[in-house]
Design a protein around this motif. Structure first.
Motif, PDB file in Angstrom:
ATOM      1  N   TRP A 251      69.307  23.717  14.382  1.00 13.19           N
ATOM      2  CA  TRP A 251      69.569  23.512  15.867  1.00 13.19           C
ATOM      3  C   TRP A 251      68.910  24.533  16.548  1.00 13.19           C
ATOM      4  CZ3 TRP A 251      70.914  28.323  17.783  1.00 13.19           C
ATOM      5  CH2 TRP A 251      71.556  29.369  16.986  1.00 13.19           C
ATOM      6  N   MET A 252      68.346  25.663  16.046  1.00 11.07           N
ATOM      7  CA  MET A 252      67.797  26.468  16.799  1.00 11.07           C
ATOM      8  C   MET A 252      66.420  26.243  17.395  1.00 11.07           C
ATOM      9  SD  MET A 252      66.777  30.525  16.099  1.00 11.07           S
ATOM     10  CE  MET A 252      68.146  31.337  16.843  1.00 11.07           C
ATOM     11  N   VAL A 253      65.723  25.333  16.873  1.00 13.27           N
ATOM     12  CA  VAL A 253      64.287  24.918  17.039  1.00 13.27           C
ATOM     13  C   VAL A 253      64.311  23.593  17.588  1.00 13.27           C
ATOM     14  CG1 VAL A 253      63.035  26.696  15.703  1.00 13.27           C
ATOM     15  CG2 VAL A 253      63.848  24.455  14.852  1.00 13.27           C
ATOM     16  N   THR A 254      65.409  22.726  17.951  1.00 11.93           N
ATOM     17  CA  THR A 254      65.322  21.553  18.468  1.00 11.93           C
ATOM     18  C   THR A 254      64.371  21.202  19.702  1.00 11.93           C
ATOM     19  OG1 THR A 254      67.425  20.912  17.650  1.00 11.93           O
ATOM     20  CG2 THR A 254      66.791  19.548  19.440  1.00 11.93           C
ATOM     21  N   ASP A 255      64.536  22.246  20.520  1.00 12.36           N
ATOM     22  CA  ASP A 255      63.698  22.027  21.948  1.00 12.36           C
ATOM     23  C   ASP A 255      62.169  22.223  21.655  1.00 12.36           C
ATOM     24  OD1 ASP A 255      65.927  21.391  23.526  1.00 12.36           O
ATOM     25  OD2 ASP A 255      66.232  23.348  24.087  1.00 12.36           O
ATOM     26  N   ASP A 256      61.940  23.382  20.530  1.00 13.96           N
ATOM     27  CA  ASP A 256      60.735  23.678  20.334  1.00 13.96           C
ATOM     28  C   ASP A 256      59.831  22.549  19.635  1.00 13.96           C
ATOM     29  OD1 ASP A 256      60.877  26.571  21.028  1.00 13.96           O
ATOM     30  OD2 ASP A 256      62.093  26.810  19.266  1.00 13.96           O
ATOM     31  N   LEU A 257      60.622  21.806  18.774  1.00 15.52           N
ATOM     32  CA  LEU A 257      59.946  20.532  18.274  1.00 15.52           C
ATOM     33  C   LEU A 257      59.765  19.548  19.212  1.00 15.52           C
ATOM     34  CD1 LEU A 257      62.269  20.626  14.824  1.00 15.52           C
ATOM     35  CD2 LEU A 257      59.771  21.336  15.170  1.00 15.52           C
ATOM     36  N   GLU A 258      60.679  19.351  19.966  1.00 19.19           N
ATOM     37  CA  GLU A 258      60.558  18.362  20.869  1.00 19.19           C
ATOM     38  C   GLU A 258      59.266  18.466  21.945  1.00 19.19           C
ATOM     39  OE1 GLU A 258      64.218  17.663  22.834  1.00 19.19           O
ATOM     40  OE2 GLU A 258      65.104  16.693  21.202  1.00 19.19           O
TER      41      GLU A 258
END
Length: 306
Positions: A251-258
């Motif tokens: 959940w913490m890295v969803t934006d980082d991956l996208e």
């Protein structure tokens, strides 16, 4: 003339203070939990002792110990207060609106991010309730700290509490693309072992275990972390700084991956998922503010754990 501290109307309050002193372990800790001063707590204890004609606590500079009379009084006081609370709740019936103060212990990262929305919804719905939101990645000591409930990530091994398992947190291996340059990104656990590693020491320190999602096969390998931390935020920031590879809550890295700041390594594998529990002590009575909060968390946690 009867002192206000020993009047019949106030003896319930005196016993509540006495129980809090015993459970907190000191007058100063009880005062902090009750939101008052240590001299006030001391005066209440002395008033209760005078009204009973008994010494309840033996106090010295460095220690506090229940007398035999104090131990009996504590047992009776606990029963009396629970009965009083149950009677009050029964008489109020539907009018038992949540009010008062809650002390809640939550994991540091989870409590700053995923749990804020349901907390705000709870506070907006029940304006008569105040919440002390304590961010710590450790096990709660419900009695000594006056904690009402906790959200705990990981195993619960305390048989003296109620632990409701509500969700699981997926965990994945990630790294900054810059860490690899022109090299291809690892797709299998064997390709990860030689990389520079960063560790979240709460859950892994010197060894990594990964589970293949397709069939549950597990691979393990040793690591020598360049950085170990107990903060999920610090781990994520170190990974973003190209320092090494780490395992983080998905959940913490969803934006980082996208947005391409991080890459998901060995995407067919993940670290063992962490259970999320709602934990609170056994009691004969739970006030409305706690009952409603527990229900709010039971509804929210399964949808926000990732």
């Amino acid at each position: 003339m009867t002192s206000p501290d020993t009047s019949g109307m106030d003896r319930i309050g005196l016993m509540q203070t006495f129980v809090r002193i015993v459970e907190a372990g000191s007058l100063s800790a009880a005062a902090a939990q009750l939101g008052t001063s240590q001299p006030t707590v001391s005066r209440r204890l002395q008033a209760l002792e005078r009204s009973l004609g008994l010494e309840l606590l033996q106090r010295s500079t460095h220690a506090m110990k229940l007398t035999d009379d104090g131990a009996r009084c504590f047992a009776h006081a606990k029963t009396l207060l629970e009965s009083w609370q149950a009677m009050t709740a029964d008489l109020r019936g539907a009018k038992d609106a949540p009010e008062g103060h809650l002390r809640v212990l939550v994991p540091h990262a989870f409590g700053q991010d995923q749990l804020i929305a349901p907390l705000m919804a709870y506070l907006r719905r029940y304006p008569q309730v105040t919440v002390e939101w304590l961010l710590h990645d450790r096990r709660p000591d419900f009695i000594a700290e006056g904690i009402d409930c906790a959200v705990q990530v990981g195993a619960v091994d305390d048989p003296a509490v109620i632990a409701l398992r509500l969700a699981e947190v997926p965990r994945i291996v990630v790294a900054s693309p810059k860490l690899f340059g022109e090299r291809s990104f690892p797709r299998e656990p064997d390709d990860l072992a030689a990389l520079p590693w960063l560790a979240l020491q709460t859950f892994y320190r010197n060894e990594v275990a990964l589970v293949r999602k397709a069939d549950g096969v597990t691979r393990r390998f040793a690591i020598r972390p360049r950085l170990s931390t107990d903060s999920l935020y610090a781990l994520r920031n170190a990974i973003l700084s190209d320092l090494g590879v780490g395992i983080v809550s998905a959940w913490m890295v969803t934006d980082d991956l996208e947005q391409g700041r991080l890459r998901h390594l060995a995407p067919g594998w993940e670290a063992p998922r962490l259970p999320v529990h709602l934990v609170y002590p056994y009691a004969r009575f739970y006030p409305a503010r706690l009952r409603v909060f527990l229900e709010a968390m039971r509804e929210a946690l399964p949808t926000i754990a990732g």
